[in-house]
Design an enzyme around this catalytic site. Structure first.
Site, PDB file in Angstrom:
ATOM      1  N   TYR A   1      18.138  10.537  12.641  1.00  0.00           N
ATOM      2  CA  TYR A   1      18.266   9.111  13.014  1.00  0.00           C
ATOM      3  C   TYR A   1      19.805   8.837  12.737  1.00  0.00           C
ATOM      4  CZ  TYR A   1      13.496   8.594  14.056  1.00  0.00           C
ATOM      5  OH  TYR A   1      12.410   8.695  14.721  1.00  0.00           O
TER       6      TYR A   1
ATOM      7  N   HIS B   1       9.333  -0.772  18.504  1.00  0.00           N
ATOM      8  CA  HIS B   1       9.301   0.678  17.869  1.00  0.00           C
ATOM      9  C   HIS B   1      10.516   0.731  16.694  1.00  0.00           C
ATOM     10  CE1 HIS B   1       6.903   2.664  21.104  1.00  0.00           C
ATOM     11  NE2 HIS B   1       6.300   2.099  20.325  1.00  0.00           N
TER      12      HIS B   1
ATOM     13  N   GLY C   1      11.437   2.160  33.281  1.00  0.00           N
ATOM     14  CA  GLY C   1      12.005   3.350  32.707  1.00  0.00           C
ATOM     15  C   GLY C   1      11.290   3.993  31.634  1.00  0.00           C
TER      16      GLY C   1
ATOM     17  N   ASP D   1      17.610   1.528  20.394  1.00  0.00           N
ATOM     18  CA  ASP D   1      19.060   1.410  20.519  1.00  0.00           C
ATOM     19  C   ASP D   1      19.512  -0.049  20.586  1.00  0.00           C
ATOM     20  OD1 ASP D   1      18.594   2.557  23.909  1.00  0.00           O
ATOM     21  OD2 ASP D   1      19.206   0.508  23.453  1.00  0.00           O
TER      22      ASP D   1
HETATM   23  C1  LIG Z   1       2.316  11.096  22.102  1.00  0.00           C
HETATM   24  C2  LIG Z   1       1.214  10.116  22.261  1.00  0.00           C
HETATM   25  C3  LIG Z   1      -0.024  10.719  22.804  1.00  0.00           C
HETATM   26  N1  LIG Z   1       0.865   9.640  21.086  1.00  0.00           N
HETATM   27  C4  LIG Z   1       0.670   8.458  20.946  1.00  0.00           C
HETATM   28  O1  LIG Z   1       0.713   7.729  21.898  1.00  0.00           O
HETATM   29  C5  LIG Z   1       0.541   7.932  19.452  1.00  0.00           C
HETATM   30  C6  LIG Z   1      -1.324   8.309  19.095  1.00  0.00           C
HETATM   31  C7  LIG Z   1      -2.028   7.336  19.844  1.00  0.00           C
HETATM   32  C8  LIG Z   1      -2.340   6.086  19.561  1.00  0.00           C
HETATM   33  N2  LIG Z   1      -3.169   5.736  20.487  1.00  0.00           N
HETATM   34  C9  LIG Z   1      -3.262   6.647  21.366  1.00  0.00           C
HETATM   35  C10 LIG Z   1      -4.372   6.512  22.565  1.00  0.00           C
HETATM   36  C11 LIG Z   1      -4.234   7.579  23.192  1.00  0.00           C
HETATM   37  C12 LIG Z   1      -3.523   8.875  22.829  1.00  0.00           C
HETATM   38  C13 LIG Z   1      -2.733   8.786  21.695  1.00  0.00           C
HETATM   39  C14 LIG Z   1      -2.623   7.850  21.166  1.00  0.00           C
HETATM   40  N3  LIG Z   1       0.772   6.545  19.278  1.00  0.00           N
HETATM   41  C15 LIG Z   1       1.258   6.158  17.863  1.00  0.00           C
HETATM   42  O2  LIG Z   1       1.167   7.042  17.188  1.00  0.00           O
HETATM   43  C16 LIG Z   1       1.600   4.708  17.761  1.00  0.00           C
HETATM   44  C17 LIG Z   1       3.149   4.630  17.546  1.00  0.00           C
HETATM   45  C18 LIG Z   1       3.926   5.111  18.752  1.00  0.00           C
HETATM   46  C19 LIG Z   1       5.467   4.731  18.317  1.00  0.00           C
HETATM   47  C20 LIG Z   1       6.187   6.110  17.998  1.00  0.00           C
HETATM   48  N4  LIG Z   1       7.566   5.845  17.981  1.00  0.00           N
HETATM   49  C21 LIG Z   1       8.458   5.902  19.090  1.00  0.00           C
HETATM   50  N5  LIG Z   1       9.741   5.662  19.012  1.00  0.00           N
HETATM   51  C22 LIG Z   1      10.332   5.386  17.851  1.00  0.00           C
HETATM   52  C23 LIG Z   1      10.834   6.526  17.095  1.00  0.00           C
HETATM   53  C24 LIG Z   1      12.315   7.044  17.890  1.00  0.00           C
HETATM   54  O3  LIG Z   1      12.631   6.506  18.799  1.00  0.00           O
HETATM   55  O4  LIG Z   1      12.538   8.222  17.460  1.00  0.00           O
HETATM   56  S1  LIG Z   1       7.702   6.409  20.589  1.00  0.00           S
HETATM   57  C25 LIG Z   1       8.854   6.877  21.579  1.00  0.00           C
HETATM   58  O5  LIG Z   1       8.472   7.853  22.556  1.00  0.00           O
HETATM   59  C26 LIG Z   1       8.293   7.038  23.597  1.00  0.00           C
HETATM   60  C27 LIG Z   1       9.064   7.702  24.831  1.00  0.00           C
HETATM   61  O6  LIG Z   1       8.562   7.220  25.964  1.00  0.00           O
HETATM   62  P1  LIG Z   1       9.474   6.592  27.121  1.00  0.00           P
HETATM   63  O7  LIG Z   1      10.593   5.780  26.438  1.00  0.00           O
HETATM   64  O8  LIG Z   1       8.869   6.394  28.232  1.00  0.00           O
HETATM   65  O9  LIG Z   1      10.556   7.894  27.426  1.00  0.00           O
HETATM   66  P2  LIG Z   1      10.161   9.328  28.265  1.00  0.00           P
HETATM   67  O10 LIG Z   1      11.418  10.336  27.992  1.00  0.00           O
HETATM   68  O11 LIG Z   1       8.813   9.660  27.979  1.00  0.00           O
HETATM   69  O12 LIG Z   1      10.263   8.791  29.554  1.00  0.00           O
HETATM   70  C28 LIG Z   1      11.467   8.377  30.187  1.00  0.00           C
HETATM   71  C29 LIG Z   1      11.017   7.777  31.694  1.00  0.00           C
HETATM   72  O13 LIG Z   1      12.228   7.107  31.965  1.00  0.00           O
HETATM   73  C30 LIG Z   1      12.276   7.573  33.585  1.00  0.00           C
HETATM   74  N6  LIG Z   1      13.827   7.630  33.936  1.00  0.00           N
HETATM   75  C31 LIG Z   1      14.820   8.551  33.247  1.00  0.00           C
HETATM   76  N7  LIG Z   1      16.078   8.178  33.772  1.00  0.00           N
HETATM   77  C32 LIG Z   1      15.643   7.099  34.418  1.00  0.00           C
HETATM   78  C33 LIG Z   1      16.799   5.957  35.121  1.00  0.00           C
HETATM   79  N8  LIG Z   1      17.960   6.317  35.144  1.00  0.00           N
HETATM   80  N9  LIG Z   1      16.005   4.948  35.667  1.00  0.00           N
HETATM   81  C34 LIG Z   1      14.707   4.598  35.628  1.00  0.00           C
HETATM   82  N10 LIG Z   1      13.972   5.491  35.114  1.00  0.00           N
HETATM   83  C35 LIG Z   1      14.574   6.656  34.422  1.00  0.00           C
HETATM   84  C36 LIG Z   1      11.530   8.896  33.521  1.00  0.00           C
HETATM   85  O14 LIG Z   1      11.174   9.153  34.899  1.00  0.00           O
HETATM   86  C37 LIG Z   1      10.384   8.829  32.563  1.00  0.00           C
HETATM   87  O15 LIG Z   1       9.298   8.365  33.287  1.00  0.00           O
HETATM   88  C38 LIG Z   1       8.857   5.669  23.578  1.00  0.00           C
HETATM   89  O16 LIG Z   1       7.797   4.819  22.939  1.00  0.00           O
HETATM   90  C39 LIG Z   1       9.823   5.816  22.374  1.00  0.00           C
HETATM   91  O17 LIG Z   1       9.969   4.634  21.575  1.00  0.00           O
HETATM   92  N11 LIG Z   1       1.043   4.261  16.603  1.00  0.00           N
HETATM   93  C40 LIG Z   1      -0.179   4.049  16.638  1.00  0.00           C
HETATM   94  O18 LIG Z   1      -1.002   4.412  17.175  1.00  0.00           O
HETATM   95  O19 LIG Z   1      -0.578   3.449  15.303  1.00  0.00           O
HETATM   96  C41 LIG Z   1      -1.745   3.628  15.063  1.00  0.00           C
HETATM   97  C42 LIG Z   1      -2.200   2.552  14.050  1.00  0.00           C
HETATM   98  C43 LIG Z   1      -3.324   1.590  14.297  1.00  0.00           C
HETATM   99  C44 LIG Z   1      -3.377   0.617  12.937  1.00  0.00           C
HETATM  100  C45 LIG Z   1      -2.608   0.850  11.804  1.00  0.00           C
HETATM  101  C46 LIG Z   1      -1.785   1.924  11.839  1.00  0.00           C
HETATM  102  C47 LIG Z   1      -1.580   2.883  13.002  1.00  0.00           C
END
Ligand SMILES: CC(C)NC(=O)[C@H](Cc1c[nH]c2ccccc12)NC(=O)[C@H](CCCC/N=C(/NCCC(=O)O)S[C@H]1O[C@H](COP(=O)(O)OP(=O)(O)OC[C@H]2O[C@@H](n3cnc4c(N)ncnc43)[C@H](O)[C@@H]2O)[C@@H](O)[C@H]1O)NC(=O)OCc1ccccc1
Length: 226
Positions: A54, A107, A174, A92
């Protein structure tokens, strides 16, 4: 004519500013799966690795600028007469620096530190690796990044769900739709009867749930929409 808008952004909105995405080719960091460094377990196991992760991203903020998508969303925020809420998954500060005000970081933020001794959050622009003293309680060694890690409850969920259930236009920009609960917002918006529009470079995990998906770079699509 829409009146209440909710906008969700992800890493893709900051990609053109030079902020790496998560699932891009260089999937963020030195071969570490984000899930391995962005969890409370990882922080207990190896706090130095997580703090360095971080600290590096926080330091990199000084070399990036808001892009045309951030600026267009800030303009929309300033000029939209109806309800508007911008919910970002990004840690960010580019939406903030572009001037968005009706903004929630679900987040967390790189520019904030959370003291696990006094439970207060304070602005943070420097590294936490050297275990600085908490500006609020003066104790050292208890500051962690004010970031929501996997397995932790995202911030502002009540306000976000209220806005989704009252919106008539939901725009997702995005984001790949991999991470919950953000990836489930489309279902709440659909439940509210909102028109749902996706702007993304590539199809996402939830594209088929949107009324319309426009594919392309946010820096082009968002100004065109606004
Ligand atoms: C991996 C996934 C399966 N796991 C989860 O979802 C988990 C577990 C889960 C919960 N419920 C579920 C249900 C089903 C399955 C799994 C789960 N979720 C959690 O743990 C959440 C918390 C999740 C948050 C984690 N922290 C982040 N970020 C901070 C850290 C850090 O930044 O280091 S998540 C982090 O990853 C995610 C990344 O995704 P994107 O932002 O979409 O980025 P990515 O690279 O994937 O995609 C980029 C996109 O942009 C597009 N793109 C690229 N360039 C461009 C461009 N130029 N223009 C337009 N689009 C563009 C691309 O095509 C692409 O589609 C963001 O959310 C980001 O914040 N918490 C929780 O559920 O707590 C419970 C709870 C309940 C009660 C009490 C206590 C607890």
């Amino acid at each position: 004519m829409a009146s209440n808008i909710v906008i969700l952004t992800g890493a893709g909105v900051s990609a053109e500013s030079g902020v790496p995405t998560f699932r891009g080719p260089d999937g963020l960091w030195e071969g570490h799966r984000v899930e391995d460094v962005a969890t409370p377990q990882a922080f207990r196991r190896d706090p130095v690795l997580v703090q360095r992760f971080y600290d590096a991203r926080r330091a990199a903020l000084s070399s990036v600028q808001p892009n045309a998508a951030h600026k267009a969303l800030a303009r929309l925020d300033a000029e939209w007469p109806g309800e508007l809420l911008l919910v970002t998954q990004n840690v960010d500060d580019l939406h903030d620096r572009a001037g968005s005000k009706r903004l929630l970081h679900m987040h967390g933020e790189l520019n904030s530190a959370w003291c696990t001794a006094c439970d207060r959050r304070t602005p943070c622009t420097g590294p936490l690796l050297e275990n600085p003293a908490c500006p609020a309680c003066t104790l050292s060694g208890h500051l962690r990044p004010d970031i929501v890690w996997f397995g932790e409850m995202p911030y502002h969920m009540e306000a976000i769900e209220d806005a989704l259930l009252g919106c008539d236009l939901f725009i997702s920009i995005g984001t790949s739709g991999n991470v919950y609960p953000a990836a489930g917002f489309i279902d709440l918006a659909r439940h509210a009867g909102a028109r749902c529009l996706e702007l993304n470079l590539d199809p996402s995990m939830t594209s088929n749930r949107f009324h319309e998906s426009r594919l392309g770079p946010a820096g082009t699509l968002v100004p065109a929409l606004v």
